[in-house]
Design a protein around this motif. Sequence first.
Motif, PDB file in Angstrom:
ATOM      1  N   PHE A 180      -0.087  -4.836   9.297  1.00 40.16           N
ATOM      2  CA  PHE A 180       0.769  -3.895   8.695  1.00 40.16           C
ATOM      3  C   PHE A 180       2.232  -3.880   9.365  1.00 40.16           C
ATOM      4  CE2 PHE A 180      -1.623  -1.522   5.393  1.00 40.16           C
ATOM      5  CZ  PHE A 180      -3.029  -1.737   5.957  1.00 40.16           C
ATOM      6  N   GLY A 181       3.121  -3.669   8.194  1.00 41.36           N
ATOM      7  CA  GLY A 181       4.272  -3.361   8.876  1.00 41.36           C
ATOM      8  C   GLY A 181       4.562  -1.901   9.280  1.00 41.36           C
ATOM      9  N   TYR A 213       0.891  -1.413   0.139  1.00 41.51           N
ATOM     10  CA  TYR A 213       0.034   0.243   0.009  1.00 41.51           C
ATOM     11  C   TYR A 213       0.973   1.150   0.084  1.00 41.51           C
ATOM     12  CZ  TYR A 213      -4.653  -1.928   0.956  1.00 41.51           C
ATOM     13  OH  TYR A 213      -5.730  -2.646   0.426  1.00 41.51           O
ATOM     14  N   PHE A 251       3.564   0.725   2.769  1.00 40.28           N
ATOM     15  CA  PHE A 251       3.312  -0.231   3.528  1.00 40.28           C
ATOM     16  C   PHE A 251       3.250  -1.448   3.155  1.00 40.28           C
ATOM     17  CE2 PHE A 251       3.006   2.176   7.633  1.00 40.28           C
ATOM     18  CZ  PHE A 251       2.464   3.438   7.289  1.00 40.28           C
TER      19      PHE A 251
END
Lengths: 111, 111
Positions: free
Chosen positions: B102-103, B35, B90
């Motif tokens: 998410f990271g 993303y 992301f």
Amino acid sequence: TQLLEQSPQFLSIQEGENLTVYCNSSSVFSSLQWYRQEPGEGPVLLVTVVTGGEVKKLKRLTFQFGDARKDSSLHITAAQPGDTGLYLCAGGAGANSKLTFGKGITLSVRP
Amino acid sequence: DTAVSQTPKYLVTQMGNDKSIKCEQNLGHDTMYWYKQDSKKFLKIMFSYNNKELIINETVPNRFSPKSPDKAHLNLHINSLELGDSAVYFCASSPSAYGYTFGSGTRLTVV
């Protein structure tokens, strides 16, 4: 294109107040998720709702999915400074489909 | 024991350069995503892989090329970087569309 509108865009309140924020769409979603993002970090999943009319509670946070599965609300009771962050809603069309995100609500809770 | 880890956290580079961002997840999820979050905090999907296969490819310049060597890794290579590529990228993973992890993001600045 599925769009999610979040309102209000910005909200600044005093500690202890209650608030409700909204996530609206003209499209039907199979699931709707709420995330909170803090500066310098990725969004963190708070809740997923999948059934129309569903209500879920997470401590002082109450999430509701609209009956028609097009909208959702997040209510926070007795807001605390730790609730400060960017609240994102995201709609999903099914398993392994992409999530469509709203533009987010920036919440600031003043001590 | 980070669930979704991205490297690097920050990336500053000149226009025209080629750069890569790496992502690894240890959650055993089948699906991974990239993303892009712009300066207004809007998250937009770029790519999605399910078990190493590309399943979502949004309208993204072909200077962006994802690669998934195995289902735990999804890397993003960007050629000929432009000023407009500056954003936070992301990586995320999910067992389905019902909850992303998410990271912490890679802040890319092109100068």
